[in-house]
Design a protein around this motif. Sequence first.
Motif, mmCIF file in Angstrom:
data_model
loop_
_atom_site.group_PDB
_atom_site.id
_atom_site.type_symbol
_atom_site.label_atom_id
_atom_site.label_comp_id
_atom_site.label_asym_id
_atom_site.label_seq_id
_atom_site.Cartn_x
_atom_site.Cartn_y
_atom_site.Cartn_z
ATOM 1 N N MET A 201 0.734 -1.188 -0.130
ATOM 2 C CA MET A 201 0.018 0.020 -0.014
ATOM 3 C C MET A 201 0.780 1.162 -0.081
ATOM 4 N N GLY A 202 1.972 1.271 0.673
ATOM 5 C CA GLY A 202 2.984 2.438 0.668
ATOM 6 C C GLY A 202 3.402 2.761 -0.546
ATOM 7 N N GLU A 203 3.980 1.553 -1.183
ATOM 8 C CA GLU A 203 4.540 1.731 -2.463
ATOM 9 C C GLU A 203 3.553 2.339 -3.641
ATOM 10 N N ILE A 204 2.336 1.668 -3.542
ATOM 11 C CA ILE A 204 1.244 2.013 -4.455
ATOM 12 C C ILE A 204 0.877 3.730 -4.288
ATOM 13 N N TYR A 205 0.724 3.984 -3.025
ATOM 14 C CA TYR A 205 0.524 5.516 -2.716
ATOM 15 C C TYR A 205 1.615 6.449 -2.822
#
Length: 301
Positions: free
Chosen positions: A120-124
């Motif tokens: 999720m952090g990478e996508i954000y």
Amino acid sequence: MAALYQINRDDFYFRDEKEWTLECHPHMHYQIEFFYLEEGETTVYIDSVEYKVEAGDLCIAFPNQIHQFRTVKPERYMLFIINPDMLPEISDVFATRIPSSAVIKGADLPAGSADMLRRMGEIYTDKKDYTNVVLRGLLLAFFGDIFSVLSMTEAKPMATHALRDVLDYCDRNFARDLSLSALEEELHISKYYISHMFSDKLKVRFNDYLNSLRINSACRMLLTSDKTVTEISELVGFNTLRTFNRAFVRHMGISPSEYRRLGPTAKLAPLDYRIKDKKEKYDNSQENNFSRSWTHNCDCI
């Protein structure tokens, strides 16, 4: 110490910067806030209950729970602040229930939880096409797993919703001549109950809370407009310049004129007033670069 009501601007917020600790004073907001601790140790207070969070643990605060983080050992973490309206399928859970324990120990976390958070952090961070769609899917999967191990109890919806209504109304109308009687008339909530909510839930008097909203707005005007101090005083809701000056010094530690004179550096004043830097705690260690406190992408009241 009064709890601060934060108005977060984004539906999804993520932070994993290694140079800032999780340290913060008591605050609350409409969003869900949770973090996964990869290294270090943090003491967490949620609705006055103390928790010890260690590496591998997940900590979660539901909407309108007062929470505070204190760094024990410099952390490496992934922190998220999520608007429950992003997830209508499960938003009623966040509106009507609260965790029995705010911390899920690492040994009890569902397999793959940390990897899902990293994803999720990478996508954000990448912000590619359909980012919100992918994040929504991952969040639903994540909370589906978490709910299977998170014991919850019923919240007090009437008190929670009434408090949110009062805070929202104050945020929109602080520049008016507000009083407990005016709130009672507008919101059809007893002024005595409103006063009790401020003292019991936020640990602050209504007038002090109202003035904090006004001072926060005045700070922005002082730094971004050429209006006089007297004009700003009137625009944010103070009846006299003397009252404004006294309230400003009480909240910010300096006068409005001095705050304006400091220019861009004055933007640190509200943070310094509310969050004490823990630098001295680590000054003699090799890890004192972790000592900076921080706030989220929000307006702090």
